[in-house]
Design an enzyme around this catalytic site. Structure first.
Site, PDB file in Angstrom:
ATOM      1  N   GLY A   8       0.848  -1.122   0.177  1.00  0.00           N
ATOM      2  CA  GLY A   8      -0.312   0.213  -0.370  1.00  0.00           C
ATOM      3  C   GLY A   8       0.648   1.395   0.039  1.00  0.00           C
ATOM      4  N   THR A 102      -7.909  -2.400   8.436  1.00  0.00           N
ATOM      5  CA  THR A 102      -8.510  -2.536   9.001  1.00  0.00           C
ATOM      6  C   THR A 102      -9.765  -3.382   7.437  1.00  0.00           C
ATOM      7  OG1 THR A 102      -9.923  -0.138   8.826  1.00  0.00           O
ATOM      8  CG2 THR A 102      -8.324  -0.550  10.276  1.00  0.00           C
ATOM      9  N   HIS A 158     -13.824  10.101  11.646  1.00  0.00           N
ATOM     10  CA  HIS A 158     -12.608  10.625  10.337  1.00  0.00           C
ATOM     11  C   HIS A 158     -12.962  10.864   9.006  1.00  0.00           C
ATOM     12  CE1 HIS A 158     -11.999   7.039  12.929  1.00  0.00           C
ATOM     13  NE2 HIS A 158     -10.493   7.055  12.287  1.00  0.00           N
ATOM     14  N   LYS A 162     -12.804   8.161   4.371  1.00  0.00           N
ATOM     15  CA  LYS A 162     -12.620   6.764   4.833  1.00  0.00           C
ATOM     16  C   LYS A 162     -13.566   5.707   4.466  1.00  0.00           C
ATOM     17  CE  LYS A 162     -11.971   4.655   9.315  1.00  0.00           C
ATOM     18  NZ  LYS A 162     -10.526   2.980   8.678  1.00  0.00           N
ATOM     19  N   GLY A 168     -12.279   0.521  12.695  1.00  0.00           N
ATOM     20  CA  GLY A 168     -11.521  -0.119  13.164  1.00  0.00           C
ATOM     21  C   GLY A 168     -11.144  -0.351  15.182  1.00  0.00           C
TER      22      GLY A 168
END
Length: 268
Positions: A8, A102, A158, A162, A168
């Site tokens: 990633g 997550t 967030h 997201k 998570g």
């Protein structure tokens, strides 16, 4: 010297990890892993952070697995992460992994537990030192306030980009609360005529907006008093620093499933 692979690597977290790891004298970045749709956009990790780091970027972990000791994985695709862990577990040298992705299903988490019998894996929904201290404080508060008339609510916020909700980190907090209080019912948001709140439920609310890195608040509310435990993240660097700390810690550990509480010795 720790040979580090970053999965990633072209995402926000991946770039931050690469930048910080490049400044660590005990780490050599040896590879970056990305999805086939993105891997062709850059040839080397150094191009992402403006530094002379000739670590290749590839979509195939098998091509670089011999060059890494630990893989930090923040890939957005959960199945991709599982594929990487299967490959690490099958490798004769039994590489280690740090997973910050997550949104895993129960079935996927069970497979991660099985794979951890072959290799050491640090699985943490949040790598921040402060958040993991929050986990410990929530555990202590839940033990003390259990059966004393305190209702428990968890609120997280967030950035608008997201993809999973609740976070998570919030779900980790819920798991701690369920374990310490014995409460099993979790209510995700409320709407309409819901009736009186039960004292045998945990409320969870997920807010999204703007560029918020990550806020988490746990509320213990009783008649006449309220305790709130809050952590606010203002920079992704805190998660990257935690991931790098975990990578150094897990390198020579025996097979097993660990979390940041283990890394920070908060489980002792």
């Amino acid at each position: 010297m720790l040979r580090l692979g970053i999965s990633g690597v072209m995402g926000r977290m991946g770039r931050t990890i690469a930048n910080l790891a490049s400044q660590d004298p005990d780490i050599t970045i040896t590879s970056g892993i990305e999805s086939p749709d993105c891997a062709h956009l850059h040839n080397y990790v150094g191009e992402l952070i403006g530094k002379d780091i000739p670590a290749p970027i590839t979509s195939d972990l098998a091509k670089v697995i011999d060059q890494i000791d630990v893989l930090i994985d923040f890939a957005a695709n959960q199945e991709a992460v599982l594929g990487h862990l299967r490959m690490l577990a099958a490798d004769k040298e039994k590489k280690a992994a740090v997973v910050g992705t997550t949104g895993f299903s129960d079935y996927q988490l069970q497979e991660i537990k099985e794979l951890s019998k072959e290799i050491p894996i640090v699985l943490a929904p949040n790598m921040s030192i402060g958040v993991n201290l929050l986990f410990k404080l929530v555990e202590i508060a839940a033990k003390v306030l259990k059966d004393k008339g305190f209702d428990i609510e968890v609120v997280e916020m967030h950035h608008r980009f997201k993809k999973d909700a609740p976070s998570g980190t919030a779900m980790k907090i819920v798991d701690i609360l369920k374990k310490e209080t014995g409460i099993e019912k979790v209510v995700y948001g409320r709407e309409g005529i819901t009736g009186e709140r039960s004292d045998k439920e945990i409320g969870v609310f997920a807010l999204r907006g703007g560029d918020v890195v990550g806020d988490h608040t746990v509320i213990f509310a009783a008649m006449g008093e309220r305790l709130e435990l809050t952590h606010k993240a203002s920079s992704r660097e805190i998660f990257a620093k935690g991931a790098i700390t975990a990578a150094k810690w897990v390198k020579d550990k025996p097979s097993g499933l660990y979390d940041m509480m283990d890394v920070l010795e908060l489980n002792e």
